[in-house]
Write an enzyme that holds these catalytic residues in place. Structure first.
Site, PDB file in Angstrom:
ATOM      1  N   HIS A  22       0.827  -1.210   0.000  1.00 41.09           N
ATOM      2  CA  HIS A  22       0.000   0.000   0.000  1.00 41.09           C
ATOM      3  C   HIS A  22       0.861   1.260   0.000  1.00 41.09           C
ATOM      4  O   HIS A  22       0.654   2.168  -0.819  1.00 41.09           O
ATOM      5  CB  HIS A  22      -0.910  -0.003   1.234  1.00 41.09           C
ATOM      6  CG  HIS A  22      -1.844   1.164   1.307  1.00 41.09           C
ATOM      7  ND1 HIS A  22      -3.109   1.141   0.780  1.00 41.09           N
ATOM      8  CD2 HIS A  22      -1.682   2.409   1.829  1.00 41.09           C
ATOM      9  CE1 HIS A  22      -3.697   2.304   0.977  1.00 41.09           C
ATOM     10  NE2 HIS A  22      -2.848   3.093   1.618  1.00 41.09           N
ATOM     11  N   GLU A  23       1.821   1.296   0.909  1.00 44.36           N
ATOM     12  CA  GLU A  23       2.662   2.504   1.013  1.00 44.36           C
ATOM     13  C   GLU A  23       3.614   2.630  -0.183  1.00 44.36           C
ATOM     14  O   GLU A  23       3.946   3.753  -0.587  1.00 44.36           O
ATOM     15  CB  GLU A  23       3.454   2.486   2.323  1.00 44.36           C
ATOM     16  CG  GLU A  23       2.599   2.445   3.584  1.00 44.36           C
ATOM     17  CD  GLU A  23       1.547   3.546   3.639  1.00 44.36           C
ATOM     18  OE1 GLU A  23       1.749   4.611   3.024  1.00 44.36           O
ATOM     19  OE2 GLU A  23       0.509   3.326   4.292  1.00 44.36           O
TER      20      GLU A  23
END
Length: 456
Positions: A22-23
């Site tokens: 996600h990051e």
């Protein structure tokens, strides 16, 4: 490895993969669009490990609280920015660039799900066929005329090949209406029969828990000899001295004719010491086994950690390997991710309207339990669960709740319409509302977790 270590390890690995992906979505989009990234953190709070890498000296951190992560970018609203770096500040980017950077995180999770599903469909997944057992009287399945050995080939007109596909499609159809059409064939016939299954009872209960079991639907279990196959390490069966190849003759004085008989006795005897008569190499022996107490639907059940010996004919009858090839798996993976994303949104909407129970919300304890259970069942089951949670995380982050990515996208949408950003005061109020909503959801999730751990 003890059970809790397996569950904790499976959960930690899953969480780490999903957070990093996600990051990395945010990070990659920011770098691609020329925004300077100051910190990439997996977890929150004080860093327990950190290093600096890259041309910009980005700080890579592992925080002490692992439930989340963040990418900190150069931003005038958070700190002073040198004049020569103003063009690389996040707040100086066009609204469309900011949208792209924020959107990249949830999209990375959805892309991960597509890749994982592609790998599963390409490799081939072995699943139970959707063959039904004889339903109990006064259940919806009994009223629909389901018979022992019926194999489901369609649910609401949609073809299904495995029990998992059947379960998923039935849940999807049950959300839409009170009656679902099942098309079935018998074990010894190719003539299909249409059966109308009333799912209103499950819908009235908010689709909480194992709704399939409440409808009277259960997997078909042919009568097989009570011969022991694999035995779990450290299980009650191993402690008692049970060995692969042992044939169970009686438990607690009750004659055992088939493996299902043994399962029923053990399930109904959690924590009780049982005298188990076995046949080993032609000789009769007696062991004492105390089934472990594990949570089950409606209360605790017993489990000894022994599996039935494999029978090739029974395996061929019950199992199917599903594979779509390299190209076909791409379309199937995209379809699977899309359908589960839409279903997640529909379920959230049904919860808001009260049609689906809020008890379906799971917290970290339940997710960790499922992660451990899927890991026990093998790599393909664990990967499938990872893909499902990745879809859920991607959809959850797109919800228009301040502090989530969807909340930022909501702000930018308003900015596009107004032609200027929302005031700092408006965003501050939104942050407080968003934090309050998340706090309530987390409290509810933990409450549901505790209720699942304490049956009744």
């Amino acid at each position: 490895m003890s059970a809790w270590l397996l569950h904790a390890g499976a959960f930690a690995l899953m969480l780490g993969v999903l957070i990093v992906v996600h990051e990395l979505g945010h990070y990659s989009a920011a770098r691609l669009l020329g925004v300077k990234v100051l910190r990439f953190s997996v977890g929150f709070g004080r860093g327990i490990w950190s290093r600096r890498f890259g041309r910009d000296g980005t700080e890579w951190v592992i925080g002490v609280f692992p439930l989340g992560g963040y990418v900190k970018m150069l931003d005038e609203e958070e700190a002073c920015v040198l004049p020569e770096e103003l063009a690389r500040s996040f707040n100086r980017q066009s609204v469309w660039r900011r949208v792209a950077i924020v959107l990249a995180g949830p999209c990375a999770n959805l892309l991960l799900a597509v890749l994982l599903y592609w790998g599963l469909f390409f490799y081939g997944v072995e699943e139970f066929k959707p063959i039904l057992a004889r339903p109990a009287i006064q259940t919806a399945a009994f009223a629909a005329g389901v018979e022992n050995g019926d194999r489901v080939i369609k649910v609401g007109g949609v073809p299904v090949l495995s029990w998992q596909e059947f379960h998923w499609e039935l849940l999807r159809q049950a959300v839409k209406g009170d009656v679902v059409e099942l098309e079935t064939v018998g074990l010894a016939t190719v003539v299909s029969i249409r059966r109308l299954l009333d799912v209103s009872a499950a819908r009235g209960n908010g689709l909480e828990g194992d709704f399939i079991e409440r409808l009277g639907l259960a997997p078909y279990r042919p009568e097989v000899p009570a011969v022991v196959g694999a035995i779990g390490k450290g299980s009650p069966a191993e402690v008692a001295g049970l060995l692969p190849g042992d044939r169970i003759l009686a438990i607690g004085g009750l004659e055992i004719a088939a493996w299902s008989d043994a399962v029923n006795v053990v399930r109904n005897s959690p924590g009780k010491r049982l005298n188990v008569d076995i046949e080993r190499q032609g000789a009769r022996r007696q062991l004492v086994i105390e089934p472990a107490v594990v949570p089950g639907t409606g209360g605790s059940i017993g489990r000894i950690g022994a599996a039935v010996a494999e029978d090739s004919q029974v395996r061929d009858l019950l199992m199917v390997k599903i594979s779509y090839g390299a190209v076909g798996s791409v379309a199937k993976a995209i379809q699977e991710t899309w359908e589960k994303s839409i279903f997640s949104v529909v379920m959230i909407g049904k919860m808001l309207t009260g049609e689906v129970s809020w008890r379906n919300i799971s917290g970290p304890v339940t997710i960790a339990d499922y992660a451990g259970q899927s890991a026990k069942l093998g790599l393909t089951k664990y990967v499938a669960f990872l893909a499902l949670v990745s879809v859920s995380l991607g959809v959850l982050n797109l919800l228009p709740v301040p502090v989530l990515d969807g909340g930022h996208l909501l702000y930018y949408s308003v900015e596009i319409v107004r032609g200027k950003p929302l005031s700092e005061r408006s965003r501050e109020i939104g942050q407080r509302i968003g934090l309050a909503i998340l706090a309530m959801l987390m409290t509810l999730a933990f409450y549901n977790d505790i209720n699942r751990l304490i049956p009744g």
